[in-house]
Design a protein around this motif. Sequence first.
Motif, PDB file in Angstrom:
ATOM      1  N   ASP A  89       0.821  -1.205   0.000  1.00 61.14           N
ATOM      2  CA  ASP A  89       0.000   0.000   0.000  1.00 61.14           C
ATOM      3  C   ASP A  89       0.863   1.266   0.000  1.00 61.14           C
ATOM      4  O   ASP A  89       0.323   2.381  -0.118  1.00 61.14           O
ATOM      5  CB  ASP A  89      -0.915   0.036   1.228  1.00 61.14           C
ATOM      6  N   THR A  90       2.156   1.093   0.124  1.00 67.28           N
ATOM      7  CA  THR A  90       3.059   2.241   0.127  1.00 67.28           C
ATOM      8  C   THR A  90       2.986   2.987  -1.199  1.00 67.28           C
ATOM      9  O   THR A  90       3.164   2.403  -2.268  1.00 67.28           O
ATOM     10  CB  THR A  90       4.507   1.777   0.379  1.00 67.28           C
ATOM     11  N   ALA A  91       2.716   4.284  -1.111  1.00 71.92           N
ATOM     12  CA  ALA A  91       2.549   5.106  -2.314  1.00 71.92           C
ATOM     13  C   ALA A  91       2.255   6.540  -1.882  1.00 71.92           C
ATOM     14  O   ALA A  91       1.996   6.807  -0.705  1.00 71.92           O
ATOM     15  CB  ALA A  91       1.400   4.583  -3.170  1.00 71.92           C
ATOM     16  N   VAL A  92       2.259   7.433  -2.853  1.00 74.10           N
ATOM     17  CA  VAL A  92       1.707   8.774  -2.644  1.00 74.10           C
ATOM     18  C   VAL A  92       0.226   8.696  -2.991  1.00 74.10           C
ATOM     19  O   VAL A  92      -0.135   8.198  -4.065  1.00 74.10           O
ATOM     20  CB  VAL A  92       2.412   9.820  -3.524  1.00 74.10           C
ATOM     21  N   TYR A  93      -0.592   9.153  -2.091  1.00 68.91           N
ATOM     22  CA  TYR A  93      -2.042   9.103  -2.268  1.00 68.91           C
ATOM     23  C   TYR A  93      -2.562  10.492  -2.630  1.00 68.91           C
ATOM     24  O   TYR A  93      -2.186  11.501  -2.011  1.00 68.91           O
ATOM     25  CB  TYR A  93      -2.714   8.601  -0.991  1.00 68.91           C
ATOM     26  N   TYR A  94      -3.440  10.508  -3.621  1.00 69.68           N
ATOM     27  CA  TYR A  94      -4.021  11.746  -4.112  1.00 69.68           C
ATOM     28  C   TYR A  94      -5.543  11.668  -4.073  1.00 69.68           C
ATOM     29  O   TYR A  94      -6.123  10.611  -4.307  1.00 69.68           O
ATOM     30  CB  TYR A  94      -3.619  11.991  -5.557  1.00 69.68           C
ATOM     31  N   CYS A  95      -6.169  12.813  -3.830  1.00 70.43           N
ATOM     32  CA  CYS A  95      -7.602  12.902  -4.052  1.00 70.43           C
ATOM     33  C   CYS A  95      -7.817  13.792  -5.276  1.00 70.43           C
ATOM     34  O   CYS A  95      -6.996  14.669  -5.580  1.00 70.43           O
ATOM     35  CB  CYS A  95      -8.350  13.441  -2.837  1.00 70.43           C
ATOM     36  N   ALA A  96      -8.898  13.527  -5.970  1.00 70.48           N
ATOM     37  CA  ALA A  96      -9.147  14.229  -7.216  1.00 70.48           C
ATOM     38  C   ALA A  96     -10.635  14.319  -7.486  1.00 70.48           C
ATOM     39  O   ALA A  96     -11.434  13.535  -6.948  1.00 70.48           O
ATOM     40  CB  ALA A  96      -8.445  13.511  -8.362  1.00 70.48           C
ATOM     41  N   THR A  97     -10.986  15.236  -8.373  1.00 72.30           N
ATOM     42  CA  THR A  97     -12.382  15.396  -8.747  1.00 72.30           C
ATOM     43  C   THR A  97     -12.488  15.846 -10.200  1.00 72.30           C
ATOM     44  O   THR A  97     -11.472  16.072 -10.862  1.00 72.30           O
ATOM     45  CB  THR A  97     -13.073  16.411  -7.803  1.00 72.30           C
ATOM     46  N   ASP A  98     -13.651  15.964 -10.708  1.00 75.43           N
ATOM     47  CA  ASP A  98     -14.041  16.487 -12.020  1.00 75.43           C
ATOM     48  C   ASP A  98     -15.086  15.660 -12.753  1.00 75.43           C
ATOM     49  O   ASP A  98     -16.024  16.223 -13.305  1.00 75.43           O
ATOM     50  CB  ASP A  98     -12.841  16.689 -12.959  1.00 75.43           C
ATOM     51  N   PRO A  99     -14.928  14.350 -12.865  1.00 77.19           N
ATOM     52  CA  PRO A  99     -15.857  13.620 -13.715  1.00 77.19           C
ATOM     53  C   PRO A  99     -17.253  13.573 -13.115  1.00 77.19           C
ATOM     54  O   PRO A  99     -17.446  13.736 -11.918  1.00 77.19           O
ATOM     55  CB  PRO A  99     -15.249  12.224 -13.797  1.00 77.19           C
ATOM     56  N   PRO A 100     -18.250  13.331 -13.966  1.00 72.41           N
ATOM     57  CA  PRO A 100     -19.638  13.265 -13.484  1.00 72.41           C
ATOM     58  C   PRO A 100     -19.960  11.991 -12.731  1.00 72.41           C
ATOM     59  O   PRO A 100     -20.955  11.925 -12.024  1.00 72.41           O
ATOM     60  CB  PRO A 100     -20.473  13.369 -14.762  1.00 72.41           C
ATOM     61  N   ARG A 101     -19.097  10.975 -12.896  1.00 64.90           N
ATOM     62  CA  ARG A 101     -19.325   9.715 -12.187  1.00 64.90           C
ATOM     63  C   ARG A 101     -17.978   9.091 -11.861  1.00 64.90           C
ATOM     64  O   ARG A 101     -16.958   9.433 -12.447  1.00 64.90           O
ATOM     65  CB  ARG A 101     -20.170   8.771 -13.025  1.00 64.90           C
ATOM     66  N   CYS A 102     -17.997   8.174 -10.937  1.00 58.19           N
ATOM     67  CA  CYS A 102     -16.758   7.516 -10.518  1.00 58.19           C
ATOM     68  C   CYS A 102     -16.135   6.733 -11.667  1.00 58.19           C
ATOM     69  O   CYS A 102     -16.833   6.133 -12.491  1.00 58.19           O
ATOM     70  CB  CYS A 102     -17.028   6.596  -9.326  1.00 58.19           C
ATOM     71  N   SER A 103     -14.824   6.743 -11.676  1.00 56.68           N
ATOM     72  CA  SER A 103     -14.065   6.021 -12.685  1.00 56.68           C
ATOM     73  C   SER A 103     -12.704   5.681 -12.097  1.00 56.68           C
ATOM     74  O   SER A 103     -12.191   6.390 -11.231  1.00 56.68           O
ATOM     75  CB  SER A 103     -13.884   6.889 -13.935  1.00 56.68           C
ATOM     76  N   TRP A 104     -12.103   4.582 -12.595  1.00 55.01           N
ATOM     77  CA  TRP A 104     -10.752   4.237 -12.181  1.00 55.01           C
ATOM     78  C   TRP A 104      -9.709   4.832 -13.136  1.00 55.01           C
ATOM     79  O   TRP A 104      -8.522   4.656 -12.934  1.00 55.01           O
ATOM     80  CB  TRP A 104     -10.578   2.727 -12.118  1.00 55.01           C
ATOM     81  N   ASP A 105     -10.169   5.489 -14.170  1.00 58.71           N
ATOM     82  CA  ASP A 105      -9.270   6.108 -15.136  1.00 58.71           C
ATOM     83  C   ASP A 105      -8.877   7.492 -14.640  1.00 58.71           C
ATOM     84  O   ASP A 105      -9.707   8.415 -14.657  1.00 58.71           O
ATOM     85  CB  ASP A 105      -9.947   6.191 -16.497  1.00 58.71           C
ATOM     86  N   TYR A 106      -7.638   7.653 -14.209  1.00 60.64           N
ATOM     87  CA  TYR A 106      -7.234   8.920 -13.613  1.00 60.64           C
ATOM     88  C   TYR A 106      -7.245  10.064 -14.625  1.00 60.64           C
ATOM     89  O   TYR A 106      -7.286  11.233 -14.230  1.00 60.64           O
ATOM     90  CB  TYR A 106      -5.848   8.795 -12.965  1.00 60.64           C
ATOM     91  N   THR A 107      -7.225   9.767 -15.907  1.00 63.41           N
ATOM     92  CA  THR A 107      -7.218  10.844 -16.913  1.00 63.41           C
ATOM     93  C   THR A 107      -8.557  11.583 -16.968  1.00 63.41           C
ATOM     94  O   THR A 107      -8.643  12.669 -17.540  1.00 63.41           O
ATOM     95  CB  THR A 107      -6.861  10.302 -18.301  1.00 63.41           C
ATOM     96  N   PHE A 108      -9.586  11.009 -16.385  1.00 63.50           N
ATOM     97  CA  PHE A 108     -10.887  11.668 -16.344  1.00 63.50           C
ATOM     98  C   PHE A 108     -10.947  12.745 -15.251  1.00 63.50           C
ATOM     99  O   PHE A 108     -11.859  13.552 -15.237  1.00 63.50           O
ATOM    100  CB  PHE A 108     -11.995  10.662 -16.094  1.00 63.50           C
ATOM    101  N   PHE A 109      -9.976  12.700 -14.350  1.00 64.15           N
ATOM    102  CA  PHE A 109      -9.972  13.618 -13.209  1.00 64.15           C
ATOM    103  C   PHE A 109      -9.034  14.779 -13.515  1.00 64.15           C
ATOM    104  O   PHE A 109      -7.847  14.584 -13.752  1.00 64.15           O
ATOM    105  CB  PHE A 109      -9.526  12.888 -11.941  1.00 64.15           C
ATOM    106  N   GLY A 110      -9.567  15.992 -13.480  1.00 65.78           N
ATOM    107  CA  GLY A 110      -8.767  17.151 -13.867  1.00 65.78           C
ATOM    108  C   GLY A 110      -8.257  17.986 -12.720  1.00 65.78           C
ATOM    109  O   GLY A 110      -7.340  18.784 -12.889  1.00 65.78           O
ATOM    110  N   SER A 111      -8.842  17.815 -11.535  1.00 61.75           N
ATOM    111  CA  SER A 111      -8.438  18.610 -10.384  1.00 61.75           C
ATOM    112  C   SER A 111      -7.877  17.683  -9.319  1.00 61.75           C
ATOM    113  O   SER A 111      -8.580  16.777  -8.852  1.00 61.75           O
ATOM    114  CB  SER A 111      -9.643  19.382  -9.829  1.00 61.75           C
ATOM    115  N   TRP A 112      -6.650  17.949  -8.916  1.00 64.73           N
ATOM    116  CA  TRP A 112      -5.930  17.057  -8.008  1.00 64.73           C
ATOM    117  C   TRP A 112      -5.403  17.810  -6.797  1.00 64.73           C
ATOM    118  O   TRP A 112      -4.971  18.967  -6.906  1.00 64.73           O
ATOM    119  CB  TRP A 112      -4.741  16.414  -8.731  1.00 64.73           C
ATOM    120  N   GLY A 113      -5.388  17.117  -5.674  1.00 65.05           N
ATOM    121  CA  GLY A 113      -4.689  17.618  -4.506  1.00 65.05           C
ATOM    122  C   GLY A 113      -3.205  17.338  -4.657  1.00 65.05           C
ATOM    123  O   GLY A 113      -2.773  16.691  -5.617  1.00 65.05           O
ATOM    124  N   GLN A 114      -2.416  17.764  -3.702  1.00 62.32           N
ATOM    125  CA  GLN A 114      -0.966  17.697  -3.848  1.00 62.32           C
ATOM    126  C   GLN A 114      -0.381  16.334  -3.496  1.00 62.32           C
ATOM    127  O   GLN A 114       0.777  16.092  -3.791  1.00 62.32           O
ATOM    128  CB  GLN A 114      -0.273  18.767  -2.980  1.00 62.32           C
TER     129      GLN A 114
END
Length: 122
Positions: A89-114
């Motif tokens: 589970d070791t990793a950098v974790y990010y939260c993100a938003t933008d798409p109208p529905r949940c998706s596992w494709d990160y390219t759909f998310f345009g706004s990211w936390g640091q």
Amino acid sequence: VQLQASGGGLVQPGGSLRLSCAASGFTLDDYVIGWFRQAPGKEREGVSCISSSDGSTYYRDFVKGRFTISRDNAKNTVYLQMNSLKPEDTAVYYCATDPPRCSWDYTFFGSWGQGTQVTVSS
């Protein structure tokens, strides 16, 4: 739209952490929020997501039963409770938003936390 992820740290295998994703400039309740992670040398991958419409939650198989996503509208914050943590589970974790529905494709998310670092090690 601004997101800020926090709560990462160093924890032993089997331990727990709670990540927070705080929003400013918008109401989290109106948006899909996804949690992603990226380990060194690996592609960013989806971990969990909470929908805006009915609050449905989604988990990847590798975290099901261990991670829980939730939303506190009063605090305009989404949480990711992580239990029974494993070294993988070791990793950098990010939260993100933008798409109208949940998706596992990160390219759909345009706004990211640091991002916040999670390290699981003994």
